[in-house]
Scaffold this active site. Structure first.
Site, PDB file in Angstrom:
ATOM      1  CB  SER A  12      -9.138   6.769  -3.304  1.00 48.97           C
ATOM      2  OG  SER A  12      -7.919   6.402  -3.810  1.00 48.97           O
ATOM      3  CG  HIS A  37      -9.292   6.195   1.387  1.00 47.00           C
ATOM      4  ND1 HIS A  37      -9.466   5.319   2.309  1.00 47.00           N
ATOM      5  CD2 HIS A  37      -8.597   5.637   0.237  1.00 47.00           C
ATOM      6  CE1 HIS A  37      -9.106   4.046   1.892  1.00 47.00           C
ATOM      7  NE2 HIS A  37      -8.472   4.227   0.817  1.00 47.00           N
ATOM      8  CG  ASP A  39      -5.665   4.588  -1.593  1.00 42.94           C
ATOM      9  OD1 ASP A  39      -5.831   3.690  -0.774  1.00 42.94           O
ATOM     10  OD2 ASP A  39      -6.285   4.956  -2.467  1.00 42.94           O
ATOM     11  CG  MET A  41      -0.233   1.410  -2.082  1.00 42.46           C
ATOM     12  SD  MET A  41      -0.874   0.597  -3.834  1.00 42.46           S
ATOM     13  CE  MET A  41      -2.637   1.347  -3.894  1.00 42.46           C
ATOM     14  CG  HIS A  71      -6.432   1.688   2.378  1.00 45.01           C
ATOM     15  ND1 HIS A  71      -6.970   1.376   1.157  1.00 45.01           N
ATOM     16  CD2 HIS A  71      -6.116   0.510   3.037  1.00 45.01           C
ATOM     17  CE1 HIS A  71      -7.055   0.033   1.203  1.00 45.01           C
ATOM     18  NE2 HIS A  71      -6.690  -0.325   2.284  1.00 45.01           N
ATOM     19  CG  MET A  73      -3.419  -1.076   0.752  1.00 40.51           C
ATOM     20  SD  MET A  73      -4.239  -0.639  -0.901  1.00 40.51           S
ATOM     21  CE  MET A  73      -4.157   1.107  -0.352  1.00 40.51           C
ATOM     22  CG  MET A 142      -9.665  -3.865   0.821  1.00 42.92           C
ATOM     23  SD  MET A 142      -9.615  -1.976   0.382  1.00 42.92           S
ATOM     24  CE  MET A 142      -9.192  -2.025  -1.195  1.00 42.92           C
ATOM     25  CG  ASP A 176     -10.701   1.595  -0.901  1.00 48.72           C
ATOM     26  OD1 ASP A 176     -10.850   2.148  -2.058  1.00 48.72           O
ATOM     27  OD2 ASP A 176      -9.708   1.512  -0.391  1.00 48.72           O
TER      28      ASP A 176
HETATM   29  O1  LIG Z   1      -7.216   1.092  -2.004  1.00 49.29           O
HETATM   30  C1  LIG Z   1      -7.483   1.352  -3.240  1.00 49.29           C
HETATM   31  C2  LIG Z   1      -6.739   0.364  -3.865  1.00 49.29           C
HETATM   32  O2  LIG Z   1      -6.082  -0.483  -3.396  1.00 49.29           O
HETATM   33  C3  LIG Z   1      -8.081   2.546  -3.718  1.00 49.29           C
HETATM   34  O3  LIG Z   1      -8.625   3.441  -2.366  1.00 49.29           O
HETATM   35  C4  LIG Z   1      -9.253   2.208  -4.363  1.00 49.29           C
HETATM   36  O4  LIG Z   1      -9.009   1.398  -5.529  1.00 49.29           O
HETATM   37  C5  LIG Z   1     -10.053   3.475  -4.980  1.00 49.29           C
HETATM   38  O5  LIG Z   1     -10.079   3.635  -6.232  1.00 49.29           O
HETATM   39  P1  LIG Z   1     -11.099   3.428  -7.193  1.00 49.29           P
HETATM   40  O6  LIG Z   1     -12.465   4.002  -6.772  1.00 49.29           O
HETATM   41  O7  LIG Z   1     -10.828   3.668  -8.569  1.00 49.29           O
HETATM   42  O8  LIG Z   1     -11.109   1.831  -7.328  1.00 49.29           O
HETATM   43 FE   LIG Z   2      -7.701   2.612  -0.509  1.00 50.02          FE
END
Ligand SMILES: O=C(CO)[C@H](O)[C@H](O)COP(=O)(O)O
Ligand SMILES: [Fe+2]
Length: 225
Positions: A12, A37, A39, A41, A71, A73, A142, A176
Protein backbone atom coordinates in the site's frame (compact mmCIF):
# COMPACT_ATOMS: atom_id res chain seq x y z
CA UNK A 1 -3.45 -29.28 -13.30
CA UNK A 2 -5.41 -28.34 -10.18
CA UNK A 3 -5.62 -24.67 -9.33
CA UNK A 4 -3.26 -23.64 -6.59
CA UNK A 5 -3.31 -20.70 -4.23
CA UNK A 6 -0.56 -18.19 -4.70
CA UNK A 7 1.08 -15.93 -2.15
CA UNK A 8 1.02 -12.34 -3.39
CA UNK A 9 2.30 -9.16 -1.84
CA UNK A 10 0.55 -5.90 -2.68
CA UNK A 11 2.15 -2.95 -0.97
CA UNK A 12 0.00 0.00 0.00
CA UNK A 13 1.46 3.35 -1.03
CA UNK A 14 -0.69 5.19 1.52
CA UNK A 15 2.20 6.12 3.79
CA UNK A 16 4.75 6.78 1.06
CA UNK A 17 5.83 10.18 -0.26
CA UNK A 18 2.78 10.76 -2.45
CA UNK A 19 4.47 13.59 -4.32
CA UNK A 20 6.59 10.78 -5.80
CA UNK A 21 3.79 8.29 -6.34
CA UNK A 22 5.16 6.88 -9.59
CA UNK A 23 8.76 6.54 -8.34
CA UNK A 24 7.64 4.97 -5.06
CA UNK A 25 5.34 2.54 -6.90
CA UNK A 26 8.00 1.57 -9.44
CA UNK A 27 10.51 1.03 -6.64
CA UNK A 28 8.10 -1.35 -4.90
CA UNK A 29 7.62 -3.27 -8.14
CA UNK A 30 11.36 -3.40 -8.82
CA UNK A 31 11.72 -4.78 -5.31
CA UNK A 32 9.34 -7.65 -6.02
CA UNK A 33 5.81 -6.44 -5.30
CA UNK A 34 3.22 -8.62 -7.08
CA UNK A 35 0.55 -5.95 -7.35
CA UNK A 36 -0.26 -2.45 -6.11
CA UNK A 37 -2.94 -1.80 -3.49
CA UNK A 38 -4.25 1.73 -3.97
CA UNK A 39 -6.21 3.12 -1.02
CA UNK A 40 -9.10 5.36 -2.06
CA UNK A 41 -10.89 7.30 0.71
CA UNK A 42 -13.72 9.79 0.44
CA UNK A 43 -13.63 11.58 3.82
CA UNK A 44 -17.10 10.17 4.52
CA UNK A 45 -16.94 6.40 4.86
CA UNK A 46 -13.62 6.99 6.62
CA UNK A 47 -12.31 10.22 8.17
CA UNK A 48 -9.51 10.73 5.67
CA UNK A 49 -8.87 11.62 2.03
CA UNK A 50 -6.35 10.07 -0.31
CA UNK A 51 -6.46 9.79 -4.07
CA UNK A 52 -9.07 9.22 -6.74
CA UNK A 53 -9.41 7.98 -10.29
CA UNK A 54 -7.54 10.90 -11.95
CA UNK A 55 -4.42 9.99 -10.00
CA UNK A 56 -4.87 6.26 -10.64
CA UNK A 57 -5.19 7.00 -14.36
CA UNK A 58 -1.94 9.00 -14.39
CA UNK A 59 -0.17 6.18 -12.57
CA UNK A 60 -1.56 3.64 -15.05
CA UNK A 61 -0.20 5.72 -17.94
CA UNK A 62 3.28 5.21 -16.52
CA UNK A 63 2.93 1.65 -15.21
CA UNK A 64 1.38 -0.53 -17.88
CA UNK A 65 1.40 -4.21 -17.01
CA UNK A 66 0.87 -4.38 -13.28
CA UNK A 67 -2.22 -5.51 -11.42
CA UNK A 68 -3.87 -2.50 -9.76
CA UNK A 69 -6.29 -3.10 -6.91
CA UNK A 70 -8.23 -0.12 -5.59
CA UNK A 71 -9.40 -0.44 -2.00
CA UNK A 72 -12.53 1.69 -2.08
CA UNK A 73 -13.15 3.13 1.38
CA UNK A 74 -16.08 5.17 0.13
CA UNK A 75 -19.75 5.52 1.01
CA UNK A 76 -21.01 5.15 -2.55
CA UNK A 77 -18.80 2.61 -4.35
CA UNK A 78 -21.26 2.41 -7.24
CA UNK A 79 -20.30 5.98 -8.22
CA UNK A 80 -16.66 5.19 -8.99
CA UNK A 81 -16.94 1.93 -10.95
CA UNK A 82 -16.91 3.49 -14.44
CA UNK A 83 -14.15 6.07 -13.71
CA UNK A 84 -11.94 3.46 -12.07
CA UNK A 85 -12.44 1.02 -14.95
CA UNK A 86 -11.52 3.84 -17.32
CA UNK A 87 -8.43 4.54 -15.20
CA UNK A 88 -7.22 0.98 -15.83
CA UNK A 89 -8.02 -0.66 -12.50
CA UNK A 90 -7.93 -4.48 -12.48
CA UNK A 91 -9.71 -5.17 -9.22
CA UNK A 92 -12.31 -3.05 -7.52
CA UNK A 93 -12.42 -3.91 -3.84
CA UNK A 94 -15.28 -2.23 -1.99
CA UNK A 95 -16.62 -2.27 1.54
CA UNK A 96 -19.94 -4.03 1.77
CA UNK A 97 -21.09 -2.10 4.88
CA UNK A 98 -22.69 0.92 3.14
CA UNK A 99 -24.06 -1.02 0.15
CA UNK A 100 -27.72 -2.03 -0.16
CA UNK A 101 -27.55 -4.20 -3.28
CA UNK A 102 -24.23 -6.04 -3.20
CA UNK A 103 -25.03 -8.55 -6.02
CA UNK A 104 -25.91 -5.66 -8.33
CA UNK A 105 -22.62 -3.91 -7.58
CA UNK A 106 -20.65 -7.13 -8.19
CA UNK A 107 -22.42 -7.55 -11.52
CA UNK A 108 -21.66 -3.97 -12.57
CA UNK A 109 -17.97 -4.21 -11.62
CA UNK A 110 -17.65 -7.36 -13.76
CA UNK A 111 -19.53 -5.71 -16.59
CA UNK A 112 -16.83 -3.04 -16.56
CA UNK A 113 -14.17 -5.71 -16.88
CA UNK A 114 -12.78 -5.61 -13.35
CA UNK A 115 -12.41 -8.27 -10.70
CA UNK A 116 -14.51 -7.98 -7.56
CA UNK A 117 -13.10 -7.69 -4.05
CA UNK A 118 -15.38 -7.63 -1.02
CA UNK A 119 -14.01 -5.90 2.08
CA UNK A 120 -15.22 -5.95 5.67
CA UNK A 121 -14.28 -3.75 8.62
CA UNK A 122 -13.16 -5.33 11.91
CA UNK A 123 -16.65 -5.00 13.43
CA UNK A 124 -18.45 -6.73 10.54
CA UNK A 125 -19.11 -10.46 11.00
CA UNK A 126 -17.70 -12.78 8.38
CA UNK A 127 -21.22 -14.17 7.81
CA UNK A 128 -22.13 -10.83 6.21
CA UNK A 129 -19.63 -11.33 3.41
CA UNK A 130 -19.94 -15.10 3.12
CA UNK A 131 -23.30 -14.74 1.36
CA UNK A 132 -21.62 -13.04 -1.60
CA UNK A 133 -18.44 -15.06 -2.02
CA UNK A 134 -19.66 -16.82 -5.15
CA UNK A 135 -19.98 -13.42 -6.85
CA UNK A 136 -16.50 -12.27 -5.93
CA UNK A 137 -12.84 -12.90 -6.73
CA UNK A 138 -11.45 -12.04 -3.31
CA UNK A 139 -12.40 -11.21 0.27
CA UNK A 140 -10.51 -8.57 2.23
CA UNK A 141 -10.46 -8.94 6.00
CA UNK A 142 -9.40 -5.60 7.46
CA UNK A 143 -6.95 -5.92 10.33
CA UNK A 144 -7.26 -2.25 11.36
CA UNK A 145 -10.14 0.21 11.29
CA UNK A 146 -9.93 1.57 7.75
CA UNK A 147 -8.80 5.16 7.29
CA UNK A 148 -5.14 5.39 8.19
CA UNK A 149 -1.87 3.61 7.62
CA UNK A 150 0.52 2.74 10.42
CA UNK A 151 -2.02 1.32 12.88
CA UNK A 152 -1.67 -1.72 15.12
CA UNK A 153 -2.54 -5.13 13.65
CA UNK A 154 -5.72 -6.66 15.11
CA UNK A 155 -4.94 -10.30 15.71
CA UNK A 156 -8.53 -11.03 16.72
CA UNK A 157 -9.52 -10.74 13.03
CA UNK A 158 -7.67 -13.97 12.26
CA UNK A 159 -10.68 -16.08 13.26
CA UNK A 160 -12.42 -14.69 10.17
CA UNK A 161 -9.50 -15.63 7.94
CA UNK A 162 -9.33 -19.12 9.49
CA UNK A 163 -13.05 -19.63 8.99
CA UNK A 164 -12.90 -18.58 5.34
CA UNK A 165 -9.83 -20.69 4.57
CA UNK A 166 -11.38 -23.74 6.19
CA UNK A 167 -14.59 -23.41 4.18
CA UNK A 168 -13.18 -21.98 0.92
CA UNK A 169 -9.80 -23.62 0.25
CA UNK A 170 -9.21 -21.79 -3.03
CA UNK A 171 -10.57 -18.36 -2.14
CA UNK A 172 -8.24 -15.39 -2.42
CA UNK A 173 -8.18 -13.94 1.09
CA UNK A 174 -6.47 -10.60 1.63
CA UNK A 175 -5.46 -8.97 4.90
CA UNK A 176 -4.78 -5.25 5.23
CA UNK A 177 -3.60 -3.13 8.12
CA UNK A 178 -0.56 -3.39 10.35
CA UNK A 179 0.88 -6.32 8.41
CA UNK A 180 4.66 -6.69 8.32
CA UNK A 181 7.47 -9.04 9.34
CA UNK A 182 6.26 -9.22 12.96
CA UNK A 183 2.64 -10.10 12.10
CA UNK A 184 2.95 -12.05 8.86
CA UNK A 185 3.15 -15.51 10.47
CA UNK A 186 -0.16 -14.91 12.13
CA UNK A 187 -1.78 -14.02 8.76
CA UNK A 188 -0.05 -16.85 6.92
CA UNK A 189 -1.00 -19.50 9.48
CA UNK A 190 -4.61 -18.32 9.45
CA UNK A 191 -4.70 -18.83 5.67
CA UNK A 192 -4.40 -15.39 4.06
CA UNK A 193 -2.68 -15.46 0.66
CA UNK A 194 -2.91 -11.83 -0.50
CA UNK A 195 -0.97 -9.52 1.75
CA UNK A 196 -1.23 -5.75 1.87
CA UNK A 197 1.61 -4.11 3.70
CA UNK A 198 2.14 -0.36 3.87
CA UNK A 199 4.33 1.15 6.54
CA UNK A 200 6.38 -2.01 7.11
CA UNK A 201 7.41 -2.23 3.45
CA UNK A 202 7.67 1.48 2.66
CA UNK A 203 9.83 2.12 5.72
CA UNK A 204 11.97 -1.01 5.41
CA UNK A 205 15.73 -0.55 5.15
CA UNK A 206 15.71 -3.39 2.60
CA UNK A 207 12.41 -3.34 0.75
CA UNK A 208 13.22 -6.32 -1.47
CA UNK A 209 14.18 -8.52 1.49
CA UNK A 210 11.03 -7.53 3.38
CA UNK A 211 8.75 -8.31 0.44
CA UNK A 212 10.53 -11.64 -0.07
CA UNK A 213 10.20 -12.53 3.60
CA UNK A 214 6.47 -11.77 3.55
CA UNK A 215 5.91 -13.83 0.40
CA UNK A 216 8.01 -16.80 1.51
CA UNK A 217 6.26 -16.96 4.89
CA UNK A 218 2.86 -17.00 3.19
CA UNK A 219 3.85 -19.47 0.47
CA UNK A 220 5.27 -21.92 3.03
CA UNK A 221 2.01 -21.82 5.00
CA UNK A 222 -0.07 -22.27 1.83
CA UNK A 223 2.01 -25.24 0.74
CA UNK A 224 1.13 -26.98 4.02
CA UNK A 225 -2.61 -26.53 3.56
O1 LIG B 1 -6.48 0.37 3.92
C1 LIG B 1 -5.61 0.85 4.59
C2 LIG B 1 -5.95 1.73 5.73
O2 LIG B 1 -7.30 1.90 5.81
C3 LIG B 1 -4.17 0.57 4.21
O3 LIG B 1 -4.12 -0.26 3.10
C4 LIG B 1 -3.42 -0.06 5.32
O4 LIG B 1 -3.52 0.65 6.51
C5 LIG B 1 -1.95 -0.32 4.96
O5 LIG B 1 -1.08 0.39 5.70
P1 LIG B 1 -0.28 -0.20 6.97
O6 LIG B 1 0.41 -1.47 6.53
O7 LIG B 1 0.64 0.90 7.30
O8 LIG B 1 -1.30 -0.46 8.05
FE1 LIG C 1 -6.08 -0.71 2.11
Amino acid sequence: MARRLQAMIGPSILNSDLSRLYEESQKLLDNGADYLHLDVMDGHFVPNLTLGHPVVKCLRNKIKDVFFETHMMVSNPEQWIAPMADAGVNQYTFHIEPVDNIPELCRKIKEYGMKVGLAIKPGTPVSEVEKYISMSDMVLIMTVEPGFGGQKFMENQMVKVQYLREHYPLLNIEVDGGVGPSTISCCANAGANMIVSGTAVIGAADQAATIKLLRNTVQEAIDKL
